[in-house]
Design a protein around this motif. Structure first.
Motif, PDB file in Angstrom:
ATOM      1  N   ARG A 237     -14.315  -0.942  -8.809  1.00 51.73           N
ATOM      2  CA  ARG A 237     -13.124  -1.660  -8.365  1.00 51.73           C
ATOM      3  C   ARG A 237     -13.450  -2.987  -7.699  1.00 51.73           C
ATOM      4  NH1 ARG A 237     -10.529  -0.925  -3.520  1.00 51.73           N
ATOM      5  NH2 ARG A 237     -11.738   0.967  -3.177  1.00 51.73           N
TER       6      ARG A 237
ATOM      7  N   ALA B  12      -2.054   2.349  -7.409  1.00 49.31           N
ATOM      8  CA  ALA B  12      -1.949   3.017  -6.114  1.00 49.31           C
ATOM      9  C   ALA B  12      -0.755   3.961  -6.077  1.00 49.31           C
ATOM     10  CB  ALA B  12      -1.846   1.988  -4.992  1.00 49.31           C
TER      11      ALA B  12
ATOM     12  N   ILE C 136      -5.294   3.247  -3.118  1.00 47.70           N
ATOM     13  CA  ILE C 136      -6.190   2.468  -3.968  1.00 47.70           C
ATOM     14  C   ILE C 136      -7.633   2.551  -3.469  1.00 47.70           C
ATOM     15  CG2 ILE C 136      -6.024   0.239  -2.787  1.00 47.70           C
ATOM     16  CD1 ILE C 136      -5.861   0.853  -6.605  1.00 47.70           C
TER      17      ILE C 136
ATOM     18  N   ASP D  41       2.302   0.728  -9.990  1.00 45.50           N
ATOM     19  CA  ASP D  41       0.906   0.291 -10.031  1.00 45.50           C
ATOM     20  C   ASP D  41      -0.032   1.473  -9.823  1.00 45.50           C
ATOM     21  OD1 ASP D  41       0.765   0.782  -7.252  1.00 45.50           O
ATOM     22  OD2 ASP D  41       1.084  -1.316  -6.738  1.00 45.50           O
TER      23      ASP D  41
END
Length: 265
Positions: free
Chosen positions: A172, A207, A124, A205
């Motif tokens: 982010r 990541a 991420i 997700d």
């Protein structure tokens, strides 16, 4: 980009020039601006990805979508494929109705923008930010692959000027840094709500998807990755897009794509 004032400042260089520094947390100090402040209404918003970068689609990521719209169960891993750059359109551009299809479908998606070399132990951390995508699909072409070969995802997903992307990248750091990312995904056709989901429903997700793709083909700064669509597509409802339809894909906190379907060849 100041969305409250409706103004923007052009940034010098492309994402590979400033993306890694911004991704690592240097913020606005990593940017060099060029030219005067402009009203957003005075410019055409292009897809926020350069032509030299890759457009990756990681699909089969919402169990309800697979069950309700396709009648299948989730697989043990994601699937991923490339989309042609020529499929992309900006936030307010016309959405071309491909002449080979009779079943044009909509799919609102969260799109991750890669800003740095992927650290697979912390994938991420390589994400610069997020934008909105509408992964428009020709479902009849998708099913047209020869028996035993599988779906024709190239024909289904890479039609010229069909895929909305934008309107901009929200970095982010603007989102919660812990816990499961929860962003509402909305899609309307002529004002009728067709899709209403949440990224918290993802099977894998962001990541996990970044790592999955990077292990197979390394990401580069500026690449973008679609992350799947929730239930409510025309594949399940039968309400396929037609010329003249106004399609709005929205993720509150990021932005809206508003594209009108056109019959231009």
């Amino acid at each position: 980009m100041d969305t409250e004032r409706g103004e923007l400042r052009p940034i010098e260089g492309g994402v590979p020039d400033w993306g890694p520094a911004v991704t690592r947390g240097e913020g606005e100090s990593a940017l060099r601006f060029t030219g005067a402040v402009l009203p957003v209404a005075s410019v055409r918003l292009l897809p926020p990805v350069e032509k030299s970068q890759r457009v990756v689609v990681a699909g089969a990521n919402y169990a309800k979508h697979l069950a309700a719209d396709f009648g299948i169960k989730s697989h043990s891993q994601p699937i991923a494929f490339l989309k042609a750059y020529g499929a992309l359109i900006g936030a307010n551009d016309a959405l071309r109705y491909p002449p080979l299809t009779q079943e044009l479908d909509h799919e609102v998606e969260l799109v991750a923008v890669i800003g740095d070399v992927v650290n697979r132990k912390d994938p991420i951390a390589s994400v610069l930010g997020y934008t909105v995508g509408n992964d428009v699909s020709s479902r009849d072409l998708q099913r047209s692959g020869p028996p035993g070969v599988g779906m024709d995802l190239f024909a289904a997903k890479s039609g010229d000027k069909t895929t909305g992307l934008g309107p901009w990248i929200v970095t982010r750091d603007e989102f919660p840094q812990s816990g499961k990312l929860s962003l509402q995904l909305l899609l309307r056709v002529n004002g009728e709500l067709r899709q209403d989901g949440d990224t918290a429903e993802m099977t894998w997700d962001v990541a996990e998807l970044v790592k999955f793709v990077d292990e197979r083909s390394s990401f580069e700064c500026g690449d973008v990755m679609f992350t799947g669509s929730p239930a409510g597509t025309a594949q399940g409802s039968g309400k396929f897009l037609r010329p003249g339809d106004v399609v709005e894909a929205e993720i509150p906190g990021i932005g809206i794509l508003r594209n009108v379907v056109t019959a231009t060849q």
